[in-house]
Design a protein around this motif. Structure first.
Motif, PDB file in Angstrom:
ATOM      1  N   ALA A  47      38.305  46.736  42.234  1.00 59.00           N
ATOM      2  CA  ALA A  47      39.461  45.977  42.904  1.00 59.00           C
ATOM      3  C   ALA A  47      39.995  47.080  43.938  1.00 59.00           C
ATOM      4  O   ALA A  47      40.582  46.615  44.834  1.00 59.00           O
ATOM      5  N   ALA A  48      39.933  48.327  43.710  1.00 57.79           N
ATOM      6  CA  ALA A  48      40.426  49.246  44.827  1.00 57.79           C
ATOM      7  C   ALA A  48      39.546  49.020  46.011  1.00 57.79           C
ATOM      8  O   ALA A  48      40.115  48.839  47.202  1.00 57.79           O
ATOM      9  N   ARG A  50      37.827  46.371  47.196  1.00 55.85           N
ATOM     10  CA  ARG A  50      38.081  45.124  47.633  1.00 55.85           C
ATOM     11  C   ARG A  50      39.261  45.164  48.446  1.00 55.85           C
ATOM     12  O   ARG A  50      39.239  44.773  49.574  1.00 55.85           O
ATOM     13  N   ARG A  51      40.330  46.131  47.984  1.00 53.00           N
ATOM     14  CA  ARG A  51      41.759  46.024  48.690  1.00 53.00           C
ATOM     15  C   ARG A  51      41.446  46.745  49.978  1.00 53.00           C
ATOM     16  O   ARG A  51      41.832  46.447  51.098  1.00 53.00           O
ATOM     17  N   PRO A  97      45.322  38.611  36.414  1.00 59.61           N
ATOM     18  CA  PRO A  97      44.782  38.580  37.937  1.00 59.61           C
ATOM     19  C   PRO A  97      43.340  38.220  37.379  1.00 59.61           C
ATOM     20  O   PRO A  97      42.490  37.556  38.135  1.00 59.61           O
ATOM     21  N   TRP A 428      42.332  46.578  36.757  1.00 57.43           N
ATOM     22  CA  TRP A 428      42.465  45.930  38.171  1.00 57.43           C
ATOM     23  C   TRP A 428      43.781  46.166  38.989  1.00 57.43           C
ATOM     24  O   TRP A 428      43.467  46.615  40.272  1.00 57.43           O
ATOM     25  N   GLU A 429      44.732  45.784  38.367  1.00 57.14           N
ATOM     26  CA  GLU A 429      46.106  46.235  39.021  1.00 57.14           C
ATOM     27  C   GLU A 429      46.149  47.451  39.598  1.00 57.14           C
ATOM     28  O   GLU A 429      46.761  48.008  40.542  1.00 57.14           O
ATOM     29  N   GLY A 431      43.704  49.662  40.206  1.00 56.24           N
ATOM     30  CA  GLY A 431      42.863  49.859  41.447  1.00 56.24           C
ATOM     31  C   GLY A 431      43.673  49.589  42.681  1.00 56.24           C
ATOM     32  O   GLY A 431      43.408  49.782  43.786  1.00 56.24           O
ATOM     33  N   GLU A 432      44.309  48.383  42.673  1.00 54.25           N
ATOM     34  CA  GLU A 432      44.896  47.670  43.848  1.00 54.25           C
ATOM     35  C   GLU A 432      46.010  48.683  44.313  1.00 54.25           C
ATOM     36  O   GLU A 432      46.149  49.031  45.607  1.00 54.25           O
ATOM     37  N   ARG A 433      46.639  49.079  43.247  1.00 54.98           N
ATOM     38  CA  ARG A 433      47.843  50.081  43.473  1.00 54.98           C
ATOM     39  C   ARG A 433      47.336  51.398  44.301  1.00 54.98           C
ATOM     40  O   ARG A 433      47.942  51.899  45.152  1.00 54.98           O
ATOM     41  N   ALA A 435      44.669  52.000  45.751  1.00 54.13           N
ATOM     42  CA  ALA A 435      43.972  51.526  47.121  1.00 54.13           C
ATOM     43  C   ALA A 435      45.123  51.482  48.190  1.00 54.13           C
ATOM     44  O   ALA A 435      45.182  51.875  49.226  1.00 54.13           O
ATOM     45  N   GLU A 436      46.376  50.733  47.854  1.00 53.32           N
ATOM     46  CA  GLU A 436      47.429  50.638  48.678  1.00 53.32           C
ATOM     47  C   GLU A 436      48.062  52.150  49.178  1.00 53.32           C
ATOM     48  O   GLU A 436      48.209  52.443  50.102  1.00 53.32           O
TER      49      GLU A 436
END
Ligand SMILES: Cc1cc2nc3c(=O)[nH]c(=O)nc-3n(C[C@H](O)[C@H](O)[C@H](O)COP(=O)(O)OP(=O)(O)OC[C@H]3O[C@@H](n4cnc5c(N)ncnc54)[C@H](O)[C@@H]3O)c2cc1C
Length: 466
Positions: A47-48, A50-51, A97, A428-429, A431-433, A435-436
């Motif tokens: 997830a990270a 991909r972001r 997700p 998943w969430e 990883g996205e957090r 990455a941001e």
């Protein structure tokens, strides 16, 4: 715990049960530089990455094993049908997700059959017994919720009603070991109460959840069989050492499990703060394993994907997922301290328990013809060291602590999610957090503009008396 290169290779080989879909091991030499390095190609790492890729920044994922997926691993080799050796269920179709991504990736998702059957010895539970059990679960859940609002966090076990009688073991298993991998005495009431509901209408992916993560990692630059062994970090940059070389980057995202982090397999220079290590230790992984048996001809006489539990007055019990996808494979899941002790005895002991348990519930004829068997042992998997995190009593705030940046490093993974811990969605969430946060750190993402101050209302002129 440290591992030699040889131990590492044999551990990876042991896990290499299925080819990683589309995941090329890094054929070329490792890149020397990246904007952001991601450690681990599980759900959080993919997830990270991909972001970061979507933000047009250079990313490389280094993964210790030979496969994408981490604790999401689909084995298609052993039984000829997808066998999820780790996570199997997604939850809450409207918000998950993973469900959305699975549909987007063209995979089939389907709900588990509603309701579960309960065995009382050799027979199915009667309607009155099921009602009593469901009421007991509701009372137990409510008691844990009430306890979570007290001044001091306590264990879920201490909140449990004392009059659950013959259903005490089943209730403890369903709310504790089966839901979180730990017994209720080891789980914080606050952590449990804050967890978003995950038993509602579980959803599976016909091709396997591991297949999904591998598919989502297809376009990501990643180096398999490349464990990070040391990370030198500061507030400005980071260098990740692997057996294949070093990568310098402006930030790193570390997604290894809480148990891997505290085991010290990755050395940090300087050491990472004790505050983070203590927090990870308080979020240690519970035990959850699948014992898969191939029983040709449906001798248990169950419907496709049926889920069975038993009335039990102890936690020496299991959950049966039968006739998976209409195959002849069924899975007997063991968890918590009982599952941990059983798994420590090795695969033959696990299979023997599964056969004994099914015999107790369905008779010896039903289990006479086990054609093939395979059991997972996640506590012994060197790059997972357990199944899923849950907080010890008093430790729920540790999840937030783990999200605090360490120089230019950011931790991600299911343990860092405050409400979806222990799940693929949560990983998943997280990883996205992360990455941001990392993208912001390197200036590739701006902080959201603070909301403009409301325009001042013109001062009302005081009416002067005419
Ligand atoms: C048996 C079982 C059943 C489960 N059932 C469910 C379920 O039904 N539904 C659900 O939502 N969740 C379930 N879970 C939990 C779910 O699998 C996890 O929450 C999730 O997969 C964790 O993802 P992650 O990315 O945080 O961690 P991981 O998947 O552990 O990813 C971390 C990655 O880091 C890698 N790594 C470790 N050390 C290094 C190193 N030194 N260098 C490089 N890489 C390294 C690991 O190999 C791994 O690939 C289950 C777990 C298990 C074990």
């Amino acid at each position: 715990m440290t591992m030699t290169r040889r131990e590492f290779l044999s551990a990876s080989a042991a896990l290499a049960v299925a080819p990683a879909l589309g995941a090329d091991a890094w054929g070329a030499p490792l890149p020397r530089e990246a904007d952001i390095v991601v450690i681990g190609a599980g759900a959080a790492g993919i997830a990270a990455a991909r972001r970061i890729k979507a933000a047009n920044r250079r990313v490389i994922v280094v993964e210790a094993t030979g496969l994408i997926g981490g604790r999401c691993l689909t084995d298609t080799a052993t039984f000829g049908v997808p066998f999820d050796r780790g996570a199997r269920w997604m939850h809450n179709a409207d918000t998950s997700p993973m469900v959305k991504l699975a549909r987007g990736a063209g995979l089939d998702v389907y709900p588990a059959p509603p309701g579960q059957k309960i065995r009382v010895g050799r027979r199915n539970a009667r309607a009155g017994e099921i009602e009593y059990f469901l009421a007991a679960l509701v009372r137990a859940n409510r008691a844990i919720d009430d306890a979570s609002r007290g001044k001091v966090d306590v264990s879920c076990a201490s909140a449990l009603p004392k009059d659950l009688g013959d259903w005490a073991g089943t209730a403890e298993f369903m709310l504790g070991a089966n839901a979180t991998g730990k017994d209720l005495k080891d789980i914080s009431a606050i952590d449990r109460a804050r967890a978003l509901e995950r038993n509602n209408a579980p959803i599976a992916c016909r091709q396997g959840l591991g297949t999904l993560i591998a598919k989502l990692g297809e376009q990501i630059p990643l180096a398999l069989s490349t464990p990070a062994s040391r990370i030198a970090w500061s507030g400005r940059d980071v260098t990740v050492e692997t057996p294949a070389g070093r990568i310098a980057a402006r930030a790193a995202i570390i997604t290894v499990s809480s148990n891997v982090l505290t085991a010290g397999n990755i050395k940090f220079t300087p050491d990472i703060p004790k505050r983070h290590l203590d927090a990870a230790a308080k979020l240690s992984l519970g035990s959850y394993d699948h014992i898969a048996l191939q029983l040709p001809g449906n001798p248990l006489g169950l419907a496709r994907d049926e889920i069975i539990i038993e009335q039990s007055n102890s936690t020496r019990t299991a959950l049966l997922f039968a006739d998976i996808g209409s195959s002849s494979m069924c899975s007997i899941d063991v968890a918590g301290s009982f599952g941990r002790d059983l798994a420590a005895q090795g695969e033959p002991a696990m299979v023997a328990f599964a056969v004994e348990w099914l015999t107790k519930l369905f008779g010896s004829d039903a289990v006479a013809a086990v054609k093939k068997s395979s059991a997972t042992r996640w506590n012994a998997a060197p790059f997972a060291l357990g199944a899923m995190s849950s907080a010890a009593p008093g430790s729920q705030p540790s999840r937030k602590t783990l999200t605090e940046p360490i120089g230019c490093m950011f931790l991600a993974g299911e343990a860092t999610h405050e409400t979806l811990w222990g799940t693929v969605d949560g990983a998943w969430e997280s990883g996205e957090r992360a990455a941001e946060a990392a993208l912001r750190r390197i200036g590739a993402l701006r902080d959201p503009e603070p909301a403009a101050a409301p325009a001042r209302a013109p001062k009302q002129r005081r009416r002067v008396a005419e």
